[in-house]
Design a protein around this motif. Structure first.
Motif, short mmCIF file in Angstrom:
data_model
loop_
_atom_site.label_atom_id
_atom_site.label_comp_id
_atom_site.label_asym_id
_atom_site.label_seq_id
_atom_site.Cartn_x
_atom_site.Cartn_y
_atom_site.Cartn_z
N SER A 381 -10.52 -6.17 9.89
CA SER A 381 -10.39 -5.35 11.10
C SER A 381 -10.80 -3.91 10.82
CB SER A 381 -8.95 -5.39 11.62
OG SER A 381 -8.55 -6.71 11.90
N ASP A 382 -11.05 -3.18 11.88
CA ASP A 382 -11.34 -1.75 11.75
C ASP A 382 -10.03 -0.99 11.54
OD1 ASP A 382 -14.05 -2.12 12.14
OD2 ASP A 382 -13.88 -1.93 14.33
N HIS A 383 -10.11 0.05 10.71
CA HIS A 383 -8.92 0.86 10.43
C HIS A 383 -9.29 2.34 10.41
CE1 HIS A 383 -6.47 -2.65 9.43
NE2 HIS A 383 -7.50 -3.10 8.73
N SER A 384 -8.31 3.16 10.67
CA SER A 384 -8.52 4.60 10.60
C SER A 384 -8.63 5.02 9.13
CB SER A 384 -7.36 5.34 11.26
OG SER A 384 -6.17 5.16 10.51
N LYS A 385 -9.12 6.22 8.93
CA LYS A 385 -9.23 6.77 7.58
C LYS A 385 -7.87 6.79 6.89
CE LYS A 385 -10.46 11.12 5.25
NZ LYS A 385 -11.00 12.49 5.47
N GLU A 386 -6.82 7.21 7.61
CA GLU A 386 -5.50 7.28 6.99
C GLU A 386 -4.97 5.90 6.65
OE1 GLU A 386 -0.98 8.56 8.15
OE2 GLU A 386 -2.56 10.04 8.57
N GLU A 387 -5.26 4.91 7.48
CA GLU A 387 -4.80 3.54 7.18
C GLU A 387 -5.42 3.02 5.89
OE1 GLU A 387 -3.82 1.73 11.62
OE2 GLU A 387 -5.90 1.76 10.90
N TRP A 388 -6.71 3.28 5.70
CA TRP A 388 -7.35 2.90 4.43
C TRP A 388 -6.73 3.68 3.26
CZ3 TRP A 388 -9.73 -1.43 3.95
CH2 TRP A 388 -10.54 -1.95 4.95
N GLN A 389 -6.50 4.96 3.47
CA GLN A 389 -5.92 5.79 2.40
C GLN A 389 -4.52 5.30 2.04
OE1 GLN A 389 -6.36 9.62 4.34
NE2 GLN A 389 -8.11 10.16 3.04
N ARG A 390 -3.75 4.95 3.02
CA ARG A 390 -2.40 4.44 2.73
C ARG A 390 -2.47 3.12 1.96
NH1 ARG A 390 2.19 6.53 5.12
NH2 ARG A 390 1.82 8.28 6.56
N ALA A 391 -3.42 2.28 2.31
CA ALA A 391 -3.56 1.01 1.59
C ALA A 391 -3.94 1.26 0.14
CB ALA A 391 -4.60 0.14 2.28
N MET A 392 -4.86 2.19 -0.10
CA MET A 392 -5.26 2.50 -1.47
C MET A 392 -4.09 3.07 -2.27
SD MET A 392 -9.18 3.96 -1.13
CE MET A 392 -9.01 4.90 0.38
N CYS A 393 -3.33 3.96 -1.65
CA CYS A 393 -2.17 4.52 -2.34
C CYS A 393 -1.11 3.45 -2.62
CB CYS A 393 -1.56 5.65 -1.52
SG CYS A 393 -2.51 7.18 -1.55
N GLU A 394 -0.95 2.51 -1.70
CA GLU A 394 0.03 1.45 -1.90
C GLU A 394 -0.29 0.62 -3.14
OE1 GLU A 394 3.07 -0.10 -0.11
OE2 GLU A 394 3.03 2.07 -0.31
N LEU A 395 -1.56 0.29 -3.33
CA LEU A 395 -1.93 -0.50 -4.51
C LEU A 395 -1.67 0.28 -5.79
CD1 LEU A 395 -5.14 -2.60 -3.81
CD2 LEU A 395 -2.84 -3.40 -4.33
N LYS A 396 -1.96 1.57 -5.78
CA LYS A 396 -1.65 2.37 -6.97
C LYS A 396 -0.15 2.42 -7.20
CE LYS A 396 -5.82 5.24 -6.79
NZ LYS A 396 -6.44 4.58 -7.96
N GLY A 397 0.61 2.49 -6.12
CA GLY A 397 2.06 2.46 -6.24
C GLY A 397 2.57 1.12 -6.75
N ASP A 398 1.88 0.04 -6.37
CA ASP A 398 2.26 -1.29 -6.89
C ASP A 398 2.14 -1.31 -8.41
OD1 ASP A 398 2.70 -2.18 -4.32
OD2 ASP A 398 0.78 -3.22 -4.15
N SER A 399 1.00 -0.85 -8.92
CA SER A 399 0.77 -0.86 -10.36
C SER A 399 1.75 0.05 -11.09
CB SER A 399 -0.67 -0.44 -10.66
OG SER A 399 -0.91 -0.39 -12.05
N PHE A 400 2.00 1.21 -10.50
CA PHE A 400 2.85 2.23 -11.12
C PHE A 400 4.33 1.84 -11.09
CE2 PHE A 400 4.71 6.69 -10.24
CZ PHE A 400 5.05 6.87 -11.57
N LEU A 401 4.81 1.40 -9.90
CA LEU A 401 6.25 1.21 -9.78
C LEU A 401 6.71 0.03 -8.93
CD1 LEU A 401 7.88 4.76 -9.47
CD2 LEU A 401 8.47 2.95 -11.07
N ASN A 402 6.06 -0.25 -7.81
CA ASN A 402 6.62 -1.22 -6.86
C ASN A 402 6.83 -2.59 -7.49
OD1 ASN A 402 6.38 0.86 -4.98
ND2 ASN A 402 4.41 0.12 -4.21
N ILE A 403 5.84 -3.04 -8.26
CA ILE A 403 5.99 -4.35 -8.92
C ILE A 403 7.13 -4.28 -9.93
CG2 ILE A 403 4.87 -6.00 -10.46
CD1 ILE A 403 2.19 -5.18 -9.15
N GLY A 404 7.22 -3.17 -10.67
CA GLY A 404 8.29 -3.02 -11.66
C GLY A 404 9.67 -3.01 -11.05
#
Length: 549
Positions: A381-404
């Motif tokens: 689907s189409d997404h706003s710039k901020e929606e893509w940015q939030r998704a990218m940050c979420e994945l970095k957060g997964d690696s850093f802490l969320n999974i842990g």
């Protein structure tokens, strides 16, 4: 308002005098009006200065004293390199093994004393100090809820985690410092109206990983009773350093003291190096998330403190109630730059591939990666710039802490299913909290260190004048945290009962995702981040090879 006061910024009356196991001390009465007055004893030495021959040695008792020692200001910070943002908040010294005690003056309701909240600061194992977390704010927001608070300092970076790869020096000295401080508190906290049989260990980031390690190490696990790992724990992929000897050799080479294969001689030469040469700085932007995150230096497996795989140590350890979690957008702290790519989906593919890599899943990587992304964003689907940015940050957060965070819940419930474990996501954010850093951020949200700021009542990333809603959030958070320290249950009881719409239920084997979303209207939620951390945690647990000790 800032939560830390300088020694001479305002006159405070003297505290009561207390004769500790080392000698008499006197602090300040930081709250000296009204019914709930609070004494602060700061810069108390809990061990001998780790200098000279005691560099790279186990912590030793301090020499006793007979004259009253004035403990009215924080002790020196450990050796570190200050960043431009951190500034030089206080002097540094290799002689930094001090602790601070903030204690109510009024008589505790319980004859055994006030519950004790013992805090270990973070900073990637290489930076920070107790100073940043405040003194007056701790007295105002925590001690007034009937707890004694202890904050400590320990050897940082290479001075705290140097290894020779053999038995020439002890490993994990910083963890032994923390343990030594715990032993001192067990012996002395009753003199400060604290209950040595009701100690809760709390830490954030690397401090969270440290308190989790202390909760399972045979050296320290019997010295306290509850644990609060915030924004970090021993299940995080960065908690155990994968190659500390390699890191120490590289730093030694930079200092001109090469490992000449005689480790005793190497250590003697290293003891002659000026302490400041060992300093390191924390650069979150340099944390490598292309594979498992690796910090500059940190804890390692050894023959004493972490002598077995973590899951074996968890099985052996006494059950301790646990409160664990992190902020909603932990990855935001890693997303200050490069957040405007032409092809955001390609970035998401790269980042999810770094977590669920072909190294672990040579035949099924693509399938697993696509399923993980489905739990993040609808890529079709189409997404706003901020929606893509939030998704990218979420994945970095997964690696850093969320999974842990999710893995920690799973690990504890697997090894000790009767453990009361309360999981949280800290979701409150003051949009003005980031000051001049705000212009770098793709969006503003609760991120690394936001949660601890509302526990100690002092914004630790950038200066911030708290508003009315901030103070309401501080009151909500400190009530839950002090209830946990008192009862092992954040819901509390009687006059301490938390005003929650729904009772904070502990996570279970059947539902390891149940968690409290902490905001001005806390809500109990059954699913954590669209089940993505749980999905990836289970895959990675099966794929990672066992530790070969």
């Amino acid at each position: 308002m800032g939560g830390t006061i300088s020694k001479n910024s305002q006159h405070y009356p003297d505290s009561r005098q207390i004769v500790t196991s080392y000698g008499p001390i006197e602090g300040r009465r930081l709250i000296h009006e009204g019914e709930k007055q609070v004494d602060a004893f700061q810069g108390i030495p809990y061990a001998a200065p780790p200098v000279g021959k005691l560099r790279f040695a186990m912590p030793q008792p301090h020499e006793p004293w007979t004259e009253v020692r004035h403990c009215k200001a924080f002790g020196a910070r450990g050796i570190q390199k200050d960043s431009m943002l951190s500034g030089k908040v206080a002097p540094q010294s290799e002689d930094n093994l001090t602790l601070n005690i903030f204690t109510p003056v009024w008589t505790p309701k319980n004859s055994t004393g006030f519950p004790v909240l013992f805090y270990i600061h973070g900073g990637g194992f290489i930076s920070d100090s107790a100073h940043k977390y405040g003194d007056l704010s701790i007295c105002q927001h925590l001690c007034t809820k009937d707890v004694v608070v202890v904050t400590i300092q320990y050897r940082l970076g290479y001075l705290g985690f140097w290894t020779t790869g053999d038995s020439s020096i002890p490993d994990n000295l910083a963890l032994h410092d923390m343990t030594f401080a715990l032993k001192w508190v067990n012996e002395n906290i009753g003199l400060f109206n604290g209950d040595p049989n009701n100690i809760t260990l709390m830490g954030q980031s690397a401090g969270g990983a440290s308190v989790d390690l202390l909760s399972i190490s045979p050296v320290s696990r019997d010295l306290f009773h509850k644990v609060i790992p915030m924004g970090g724990n021993a299940s995080c992929s960065w908690a155990i350093h994968p190659r500390p000897l390699h890191s120490c050799r590289n730093r030694a080479q930079e200092m001109g003291v090469l490992d000449g294969m005689n480790t005793l001689d190497w250590v003697e030469k290293l003891r002659e190096v000026p302490a400041e040469k060992f300093g390191a700085s924390l650069d979150m932007g340099a944390v490598d998330l292309k594979s498992d995150p690796e910090l500059t230096i940190g804890p390692k497996y050894d023959n004493l403190f972490i002598p077995k795989p973590l899951m074996e140590l968890r099985k052996e350890s006494p059950v301790k109630p646990r409160l664990v979690g992190c902020a909603r957008s932990e990855g935001l702290v890693l997303c200050m730059f490069g957040m405007n790519p032409k092809h955001p989906l390609h970035v998401l593919h790269q980042d999810v591939a770094s977590i669920l890599s072909e190294k672990f899943f040579p035949l099924k990587a693509r399938d697993y990666q696509e399923k993980a992304l489905e739990k993040l964003i609808d890529v079709g689907s189409d997404h706003s710039k901020e929606e893509w940015q939030r998704a990218m940050c979420e994945l970095k957060g997964d690696s850093f802490l969320n999974i842990g965070i999710q893995q920690n819940v799973l690990d504890v419930l697997e090894t000790q299913p009767l453990t009361p474990i309360y999981m949280y996501s800290f979701d409150y954010c003051n949009q003005k909290a980031y000051g001049i850093m705000g212009w770098k951020m793709p969006f503003k949200d609760a991120t690394h260190c936001t949660d601890i700021s509302y526990v100690v009542g002092n914004h630790i990333v950038m200066p911030l004048d708290f508003n009315e809603e901030d103070y309401k959030m501080i009151d909500i958070t400190t009530r839950l945290w002090t209830n946990f320290a008192k009862y092992g249950d954040p819901n509390g009881e009687g006059d301490d009962a938390a005003e929650l719409e729904h009772k904070w239920e502990p996570a279970t084997i059947e539902n390891p995702q149940v968690h409290m979303s902490l905001s001005l209207q806390p809500k109990l939620l059954p699913i954590y981040k669209q089940e993505r951390p749980l999905y990836m945690a289970k895959l990675l647990k099966e794929a990672r090879p066992p530790v070969n000790l």
